[in-house]
Design a protein around this motif. Sequence first.
Motif, PDB file in Angstrom:
ATOM      1  N   VAL A  76       7.671   9.896  -1.268  1.00  0.00           N
ATOM      2  CA  VAL A  76       8.095   9.498   0.078  1.00  0.00           C
ATOM      3  C   VAL A  76       9.426  10.138   0.474  1.00  0.00           C
ATOM      4  CG1 VAL A  76       6.848   7.316   0.247  1.00  0.00           C
ATOM      5  CG2 VAL A  76       9.059   7.367  -0.895  1.00  0.00           C
ATOM      6  N   CYS A  77       9.743  11.308  -0.067  1.00  0.00           N
ATOM      7  CA  CYS A  77      11.013  11.974   0.274  1.00  0.00           C
ATOM      8  C   CYS A  77      10.868  12.700   1.610  1.00  0.00           C
ATOM      9  CB  CYS A  77      11.417  12.961  -0.820  1.00  0.00           C
ATOM     10  SG  CYS A  77      12.038  12.178  -2.304  1.00  0.00           S
ATOM     11  N   LEU A  78      10.869  11.966   2.691  1.00  0.00           N
ATOM     12  CA  LEU A  78      10.620  12.567   4.001  1.00  0.00           C
ATOM     13  C   LEU A  78      11.886  12.734   4.841  1.00  0.00           C
ATOM     14  CD1 LEU A  78       7.343  10.624   4.912  1.00  0.00           C
ATOM     15  CD2 LEU A  78       7.585  12.866   3.857  1.00  0.00           C
ATOM     16  N   HIS A  79      13.036  12.372   4.305  1.00  0.00           N
ATOM     17  CA  HIS A  79      14.267  12.473   5.078  1.00  0.00           C
ATOM     18  C   HIS A  79      14.816  13.899   5.034  1.00  0.00           C
ATOM     19  CE1 HIS A  79      15.955  12.156   1.060  1.00  0.00           C
ATOM     20  NE2 HIS A  79      15.353  10.978   0.927  1.00  0.00           N
ATOM     21  N   HIS A  80      15.868  14.148   5.799  1.00  0.00           N
ATOM     22  CA  HIS A  80      16.369  15.521   5.945  1.00  0.00           C
ATOM     23  C   HIS A  80      17.019  16.049   4.674  1.00  0.00           C
ATOM     24  CE1 HIS A  80      20.027  13.160   6.619  1.00  0.00           C
ATOM     25  NE2 HIS A  80      20.714  14.237   6.322  1.00  0.00           N
ATOM     26  N   THR A  81      17.306  15.170   3.724  1.00  0.00           N
ATOM     27  CA  THR A  81      17.931  15.623   2.475  1.00  0.00           C
ATOM     28  C   THR A  81      16.906  15.971   1.406  1.00  0.00           C
ATOM     29  OG1 THR A  81      18.128  13.321   1.772  1.00  0.00           O
ATOM     30  CG2 THR A  81      20.050  14.308   2.839  1.00  0.00           C
ATOM     31  N   PHE A  82      15.625  15.938   1.740  1.00  0.00           N
ATOM     32  CA  PHE A  82      14.564  16.158   0.758  1.00  0.00           C
ATOM     33  C   PHE A  82      14.618  17.579   0.198  1.00  0.00           C
ATOM     34  CE2 PHE A  82       9.757  17.147   0.547  1.00  0.00           C
ATOM     35  CZ  PHE A  82       9.739  17.006  -0.827  1.00  0.00           C
ATOM     36  N   VAL A  83      14.861  17.685  -1.114  1.00  0.00           N
ATOM     37  CA  VAL A  83      14.780  18.974  -1.806  1.00  0.00           C
ATOM     38  C   VAL A  83      13.908  18.805  -3.041  1.00  0.00           C
ATOM     39  CG1 VAL A  83      16.967  19.939  -1.009  1.00  0.00           C
ATOM     40  CG2 VAL A  83      16.955  18.485  -3.023  1.00  0.00           C
ATOM     41  N   ALA A  84      13.070  19.799  -3.316  1.00  0.00           N
ATOM     42  CA  ALA A  84      12.111  19.718  -4.420  1.00  0.00           C
ATOM     43  C   ALA A  84      12.774  20.173  -5.710  1.00  0.00           C
ATOM     44  CB  ALA A  84      10.881  20.565  -4.110  1.00  0.00           C
ATOM     45  N   THR A  85      13.465  19.255  -6.372  1.00  0.00           N
ATOM     46  CA  THR A  85      14.149  19.561  -7.621  1.00  0.00           C
ATOM     47  C   THR A  85      13.146  19.640  -8.774  1.00  0.00           C
ATOM     48  OG1 THR A  85      14.474  17.266  -8.241  1.00  0.00           O
ATOM     49  CG2 THR A  85      16.124  18.233  -6.791  1.00  0.00           C
ATOM     50  N   ASP A  86      13.626  20.110  -9.906  1.00  0.00           N
ATOM     51  CA  ASP A  86      12.756  20.193 -11.069  1.00  0.00           C
ATOM     52  C   ASP A  86      12.314  18.809 -11.538  1.00  0.00           C
ATOM     53  OD1 ASP A  86      12.758  22.919 -11.165  1.00  0.00           O
ATOM     54  OD2 ASP A  86      14.437  23.072 -12.541  1.00  0.00           O
ATOM     55  N   LEU A  87      13.169  17.805 -11.360  1.00  0.00           N
ATOM     56  CA  LEU A  87      12.782  16.456 -11.751  1.00  0.00           C
ATOM     57  C   LEU A  87      11.764  15.859 -10.778  1.00  0.00           C
ATOM     58  CD1 LEU A  87      16.231  15.203 -12.989  1.00  0.00           C
ATOM     59  CD2 LEU A  87      14.183  15.506 -14.371  1.00  0.00           C
ATOM     60  N   TRP A  88      11.811  16.295  -9.533  1.00  0.00           N
ATOM     61  CA  TRP A  88      10.779  15.939  -8.558  1.00  0.00           C
ATOM     62  C   TRP A  88       9.448  16.539  -9.009  1.00  0.00           C
ATOM     63  CZ3 TRP A  88       7.739  18.802  -5.080  1.00  0.00           C
ATOM     64  CH2 TRP A  88       7.193  18.098  -4.004  1.00  0.00           C
ATOM     65  N   ALA A 135       0.824  -1.212   0.000  1.00  0.00           N
ATOM     66  CA  ALA A 135       0.000   0.000   0.000  1.00  0.00           C
ATOM     67  C   ALA A 135       0.857   1.261   0.000  1.00  0.00           C
ATOM     68  CB  ALA A 135      -0.937  -0.010   1.205  1.00  0.00           C
ATOM     69  N   ARG A 136       1.976   1.237   0.714  1.00  0.00           N
ATOM     70  CA  ARG A 136       2.822   2.429   0.808  1.00  0.00           C
ATOM     71  C   ARG A 136       3.410   2.814  -0.543  1.00  0.00           C
ATOM     72  NH1 ARG A 136       8.564   3.041   4.041  1.00  0.00           N
ATOM     73  NH2 ARG A 136       8.806   5.279   3.752  1.00  0.00           N
ATOM     74  N   PHE A 137       3.735   1.825  -1.351  1.00  0.00           N
ATOM     75  CA  PHE A 137       4.382   2.099  -2.631  1.00  0.00           C
ATOM     76  C   PHE A 137       3.416   2.022  -3.812  1.00  0.00           C
ATOM     77  CE2 PHE A 137       7.943   1.452   0.129  1.00  0.00           C
ATOM     78  CZ  PHE A 137       8.902   2.326  -0.369  1.00  0.00           C
ATOM     79  N   TYR A 138       2.112   2.005  -3.503  1.00  0.00           N
ATOM     80  CA  TYR A 138       1.146   2.022  -4.596  1.00  0.00           C
ATOM     81  C   TYR A 138       1.287   3.233  -5.515  1.00  0.00           C
ATOM     82  CZ  TYR A 138      -3.036   2.835  -7.244  1.00  0.00           C
ATOM     83  OH  TYR A 138      -3.888   3.137  -8.285  1.00  0.00           O
ATOM     84  N   PRO A 139       1.511   4.472  -5.006  1.00  0.00           N
ATOM     85  CA  PRO A 139       1.651   5.604  -5.929  1.00  0.00           C
ATOM     86  C   PRO A 139       2.731   5.381  -6.980  1.00  0.00           C
ATOM     87  CG  PRO A 139       1.383   6.407  -3.704  1.00  0.00           C
ATOM     88  CD  PRO A 139       1.570   4.928  -3.592  1.00  0.00           C
ATOM     89  N   GLY A 140       3.820   4.733  -6.593  1.00  0.00           N
ATOM     90  CA  GLY A 140       4.878   4.445  -7.547  1.00  0.00           C
ATOM     91  C   GLY A 140       4.446   3.413  -8.577  1.00  0.00           C
TER      92      GLY A 140
END
Length: 358
Positions: free
Chosen positions: A263-275, A31-36
């Motif tokens: 699921v980018c919830l870690h401290h390195t999460f940055v919203a790049t253009d590819l994101w 269920a957690r990885f359904y969006p992917g």
Amino acid sequence: ASGRACIFAGWSKGEGLAVEENIEVALSADARFYPGMFMVACSVAYYARRDVHLTFHLLDGGVGAEHRADLERIVRLWHPSVSFDWLSIDKKTFEGLPEWRGRGKMTWARLLLPKLLPNSDWVVYLDTDFLCLADVAELWKKRREDVALMSSLDRWIPAYEMEGAWFSRQGLVFDKNRYFCAGLCFFNLKRFRLQGLDEVCVRFATEHPDVCAVDQSVLNAIFSNRSDLLLISSRWQTFTRSVTKDELLSFPMLHYAGEAPWVCLHHTFVATDLWLLWFRFYAMLRNVSMWRAMREFYTVGMIVRSRLLYLVLSRVPLMKRVLFCYFKLIGHEESIAIYKGFLHRFEMPRFSYFMKRS
């Protein structure tokens, strides 16, 4: 079509075309990885040729009936000839095997494919953190009877350094020039069954429960010196952490390895253009605004903070140096490598690099 859909649209559904070939694609998720799973299936269907049939083998570790119906409904909108084969996976099957960084054990399901699909000779297996901008029919043409497995090199230095050290401790041969990323596995299932390779992989996994990259370690260990491994172009597995403009223009299969957009919830999460690209596609599929698509997974604060962090770090060199010095002081040198990957980016103004398909 709406303004959002025009970014990606441009083909007709090809009513009346004769179906020439059945292409089989396998995906696994809980269920957690359904969006992917949803995004991979939809993007494969969107970019695949209209005159092929797509069969999706969906390994379900707890996706649920509502999600199953949702995926089938949306995928059918984007390809005229598709079928779905849902296979429920009992997670007890993976007892004794390690998780991949706390993300569950469904990654091991790919090793079950030779037995799960007894009537299939070939299948393209993709991790759920892909966005497939390439036509899977082009990859399907690369089948060769003398090849058991096709994949592409994993050039992420921290990955193969970690693996190299583990292989050395086990007394195993390691060649970084043959080390592949199992996010893409194009399996010759017939050859796997004839040679019992699936059983060899499972036996190796149970004998080495300390593998550092779970099933990827297993597959690399088994195929390290086999001649029936074929390494193919990185176009079929282009890592977003290092993709270039030219690579993007070739319509690759993008692999968001280590930075799954939802699921980018870690401290390195940055919203790049590819994101943002992933969410642009998601919004188009759902026929909603991109902001609403992002809000389905993140709070307003997280989105704004992460986008500002990326913009500042990518434009102000001093801030990047300060951050890297801070990581060194607190002993998080590995975060430096992660950020360098995230910040190896380029601008995609209004996503104009994506052209309409003819």
